[in-house]
Design a protein around this motif. Structure first.
Motif, PDB file in Angstrom:
ATOM      1  N   GLY A  37       0.785  -1.234   0.000  1.00  0.00           N
ATOM      2  CA  GLY A  37       0.000   0.000   0.000  1.00  0.00           C
ATOM      3  C   GLY A  37       0.814   1.279   0.000  1.00  0.00           C
ATOM      4  O   GLY A  37       1.269   1.749  -1.034  1.00  0.00           O
ATOM      5  N   ARG A  38       1.063   1.823   1.191  1.00  0.00           N
ATOM      6  CA  ARG A  38       1.636   3.168   1.280  1.00  0.00           C
ATOM      7  C   ARG A  38       3.172   3.150   1.199  1.00  0.00           C
ATOM      8  O   ARG A  38       3.826   2.149   1.511  1.00  0.00           O
ATOM      9  CB  ARG A  38       1.214   3.808   2.604  1.00  0.00           C
ATOM     10  CG  ARG A  38       1.808   3.088   3.760  1.00  0.00           C
ATOM     11  CD  ARG A  38       1.316   3.562   5.110  1.00  0.00           C
ATOM     12  NE  ARG A  38       1.562   2.480   6.043  1.00  0.00           N
ATOM     13  CZ  ARG A  38       0.725   2.065   6.966  1.00  0.00           C
ATOM     14  NH1 ARG A  38      -0.445   2.637   7.104  1.00  0.00           N
ATOM     15  NH2 ARG A  38       1.036   1.069   7.755  1.00  0.00           N
ATOM     16  N   GLY A  39       3.697   4.340   0.838  1.00  0.00           N
ATOM     17  CA  GLY A  39       5.141   4.579   0.906  1.00  0.00           C
ATOM     18  C   GLY A  39       5.946   3.757  -0.078  1.00  0.00           C
ATOM     19  O   GLY A  39       5.452   3.262  -1.080  1.00  0.00           O
ATOM     20  N   GLY A  40       7.226   3.635   0.228  1.00  0.00           N
ATOM     21  CA  GLY A  40       8.146   2.886  -0.619  1.00  0.00           C
ATOM     22  C   GLY A  40       8.790   3.776  -1.672  1.00  0.00           C
ATOM     23  O   GLY A  40       8.357   4.917  -1.896  1.00  0.00           O
ATOM     24  N   VAL A  41       9.845   3.261  -2.281  1.00  0.00           N
ATOM     25  CA  VAL A  41      10.589   4.008  -3.303  1.00  0.00           C
ATOM     26  C   VAL A  41      10.970   3.050  -4.434  1.00  0.00           C
ATOM     27  O   VAL A  41      10.825   1.836  -4.300  1.00  0.00           O
ATOM     28  CB  VAL A  41      11.860   4.682  -2.714  1.00  0.00           C
ATOM     29  CG1 VAL A  41      11.502   5.763  -1.714  1.00  0.00           C
ATOM     30  CG2 VAL A  41      12.783   3.651  -2.065  1.00  0.00           C
ATOM     31  N   HIS A  42      11.457   3.616  -5.512  1.00  0.00           N
ATOM     32  CA  HIS A  42      11.900   2.774  -6.624  1.00  0.00           C
ATOM     33  C   HIS A  42      13.266   3.269  -7.109  1.00  0.00           C
ATOM     34  O   HIS A  42      13.363   3.935  -8.132  1.00  0.00           O
ATOM     35  CB  HIS A  42      10.855   2.816  -7.745  1.00  0.00           C
ATOM     36  CG  HIS A  42      11.176   1.867  -8.863  1.00  0.00           C
ATOM     37  ND1 HIS A  42      11.995   0.783  -8.725  1.00  0.00           N
ATOM     38  CD2 HIS A  42      10.777   1.849 -10.147  1.00  0.00           C
ATOM     39  CE1 HIS A  42      12.102   0.144  -9.861  1.00  0.00           C
ATOM     40  NE2 HIS A  42      11.376   0.774 -10.761  1.00  0.00           N
ATOM     41  N   PRO A  43      14.337   2.947  -6.354  1.00  0.00           N
ATOM     42  CA  PRO A  43      15.665   3.410  -6.768  1.00  0.00           C
ATOM     43  C   PRO A  43      16.152   2.657  -8.008  1.00  0.00           C
ATOM     44  O   PRO A  43      15.669   1.556  -8.290  1.00  0.00           O
ATOM     45  CB  PRO A  43      16.562   3.069  -5.568  1.00  0.00           C
ATOM     46  CG  PRO A  43      15.801   2.138  -4.716  1.00  0.00           C
ATOM     47  CD  PRO A  43      14.377   2.120  -5.150  1.00  0.00           C
ATOM     48  N   HIS A  44      17.098   3.264  -8.727  1.00  0.00           N
ATOM     49  CA  HIS A  44      17.709   2.562  -9.866  1.00  0.00           C
ATOM     50  C   HIS A  44      18.326   1.275  -9.332  1.00  0.00           C
ATOM     51  O   HIS A  44      19.013   1.298  -8.309  1.00  0.00           O
ATOM     52  CB  HIS A  44      18.773   3.453 -10.517  1.00  0.00           C
ATOM     53  CG  HIS A  44      19.372   2.820 -11.730  1.00  0.00           C
ATOM     54  ND1 HIS A  44      18.638   2.607 -12.874  1.00  0.00           N
ATOM     55  CD2 HIS A  44      20.595   2.310 -11.972  1.00  0.00           C
ATOM     56  CE1 HIS A  44      19.401   1.997 -13.773  1.00  0.00           C
ATOM     57  NE2 HIS A  44      20.595   1.812 -13.248  1.00  0.00           N
ATOM     58  N   ASP A  45      18.123   0.134 -10.021  1.00  0.00           N
ATOM     59  CA  ASP A  45      18.468  -1.128  -9.340  1.00  0.00           C
ATOM     60  C   ASP A  45      19.860  -1.698  -9.659  1.00  0.00           C
ATOM     61  O   ASP A  45      20.336  -2.579  -8.942  1.00  0.00           O
ATOM     62  CB  ASP A  45      17.372  -2.177  -9.519  1.00  0.00           C
ATOM     63  CG  ASP A  45      17.247  -2.684 -10.937  1.00  0.00           C
ATOM     64  OD1 ASP A  45      18.179  -2.481 -11.734  1.00  0.00           O
ATOM     65  OD2 ASP A  45      16.211  -3.297 -11.239  1.00  0.00           O
TER      66      ASP A  45
END
Ligand code: SF4
Ligand code: SF4
Length: 439
Positions: free
Chosen positions: A9-17
């Motif tokens: 659900g809420r939050g989280g990030v998607h950094p370059h992997d």
């Protein structure tokens, strides 16, 4: 056909992997170290009791540390040889430990000589084998697996979840394991299913690993096994078991609670593979898959590594540095531990070694909080990192506890998005330490 994807659900990030550095490189054997440094404290819980002394002759797979109580795990020799010394040391996570130092001598008598029949063994006997062989959570938490699988009276397991998410940037060890040891992982799941008798089994894999999803589904189809592989949207920290359960079954583990409180047990794919080896091959946990990677490493790769191998040996095996190294990290960039000494050994919980260049690990300039609220939006656990940090700065640990400090999983999302570069995670770690000290 497009994969159907879910997420938490809420939050989280998607950094370059940065996973493309190693995700196509097959696992290869790391060289046997001339000297293995095997800590007796490489799991959550009490250190194992040392069973050997300097001068003792050691066989590969021999029990050298016995679990000291329920919350502990057995430790086995990863190489044959002779005990050089019992030494005090610090593990990669900064834990003080005694370590058995083994000088390599003699021959390997392969631990586990072909599969044995396990399907007619009682669940308790399977659990005993897992305990005997020192299996712990391989995703990094190193929680002793037998405890996780010992369910409470009246709390049946509704769902067994296998965690193949591997959401930390750079790491690809679980990805390669799912591709190269698919059948063993499914057998490991069948062993756990005999122990737990879950109503259903789900494997969660992020959609950036479509080949792993396909390989697992194909093996399941071939065996006509009752296991579902669920492709999840790529998002950090989906590998956290609470976030994974939210993504897969839509239910929230209560604050301070366990997955079992909502009828679930979660194990990493590496753990399930270790369970296969422990039960079907009679093999103790003496090696693991480690991703050795980073922007300052000449030839990154995935390696099967003997526990106790110094990190420096792996860096050499990767051809050394391609740029001046700025930081060496055990684990991933979000939750890993910076290493002060590259001679620390690989332990059961070491999923990766990351070498960042000086350019990528430059110290940043911290500025005052601008009250933007980005850290609050990014926290997947519904906390207010800025508020917690202020309480901790003012040494008001009781207030920080009331505001949910102990629910912080140190995932690093808040620090990642903070424009003021405030070291929020380091603050949370310090706050927890001080709060515990103050009782
Ligand atoms: S480190 Fe803690 S406070 Fe920060 S986002 Fe993660 S759980 Fe929330
Ligand atoms: S993200 Fe950083 S600057 Fe913004 S409110 Fe949080 S701590 Fe303050």
């Amino acid at each position: 056909m497009a994969l159907k994807t879910r997420t938490f659900g809420r939050g989280g990030v998607h950094p370059h992997d940065f996973k493309s550095l190693t995700n196509d490189i097959p696992i290869r054997n790391a060289p046997i170290p001339p000297e293995a440094v095997i800590p007796l404290n490489q799991h959550m819980g009490a250190p194992a009791e040392c069973l050997v002394e300097a001068g003792d002759e050691i066989r590969e797979g021999m029990l050298i540390g016995r679990a000291a109580g329920a919350f502990s795990a057995n430790v086995h020799a990863s190489i044959p040889g002779r005990v050089k010394e019992i030494r005090d040391m610090y593990t990669a996570s900064g834990m003080p430990s005694k370590a058995v130092v083994v000088e390599f001598e003699g021959e390997f008598e392969r631990s586990g000589n072909g599969e044995v029949e396990w399907r007619d063994r009682e669940p308790q006997a399977l659990l005993d084998a897992i305990r005997e062989q020192g299996i712990v959570g391989m995703g990094g938490a190193t929680f002793p697996t037998p405890i996780k699988f010992t369910t409470r009276e009246g709390s049946p397991v509704e769902t067994f979840v296998v965690n193949g998410v591997e959401c930390e940037p750079f790491l690809t060890a679980d990805h390669r394991l799912m591709l190269e040891k698919t059948a063993n992982i499914i057998t490991g799941i069948e062993i756990v299913s005999r122990i737990l008798s879950p109503a259903r089994v789900l494997i969660g894999v992020e959609e950036n690993k479509p080949d792993a999803v396909a390989a697992l589904r194909e093996e399941i189809r071939r065996r006509a096994a009752q296991i579902d592989v669920v492709a999840l949207r790529t998002r950090y920290p989906q590998g956290d078991e609470k976030q994974l359960l939210k993504a897969l079954i839509g239910r929230e583990v209560p604050s301070g609670g366990l997955p079992l409180d909502i009828g679930a047990v979660v194990s990493n794919v590496g753990t399930v593979h270790a369970i296969y080896e422990a039960v079907a091959l009679g093999k103790p946990l003496v090696e693991r898959i480690v991703t050795v990677t980073g922007t300052a490493l000449r030839s990154p790769g995935n390696f099967k590594v003997r526990i106790g191998t110094p990190v420096g040996n792996l860096l050499e095996e990767c051809g050394g540095f391609s740029a001046p190294p700025g930081k060496i990290v055990a684990g991933g960039p979000m939750m890993g531990f910076a290493l002060a000494d590259p001679e620390v050994p690989v332990v059961k919980g070491t999923s990766g070694i990351l070498v960042l260049s000086q350019k990528d690990s430059r110290a940043v300039v911290q500025t005052p909080c601008i009250g933007c609220g980005r850290c609050i939006a990014a926290c997947p656990f519904g906390l207010s990192p800025t508020t917690l940090y202020k309480w901790i700065e003012h040494r008001e640990y009781a207030e920080a506890m009331n505001a949910g400090l102990m629910d912080c999983k140190e995932c690093g999302c808040c620090g990642y998005v903070c424009p003021a570069r405030i070291p929020l995670v380091q603050g949370m770690k310090l706050g927890k330490l001080m709060a515990r000290r103050k009782g």
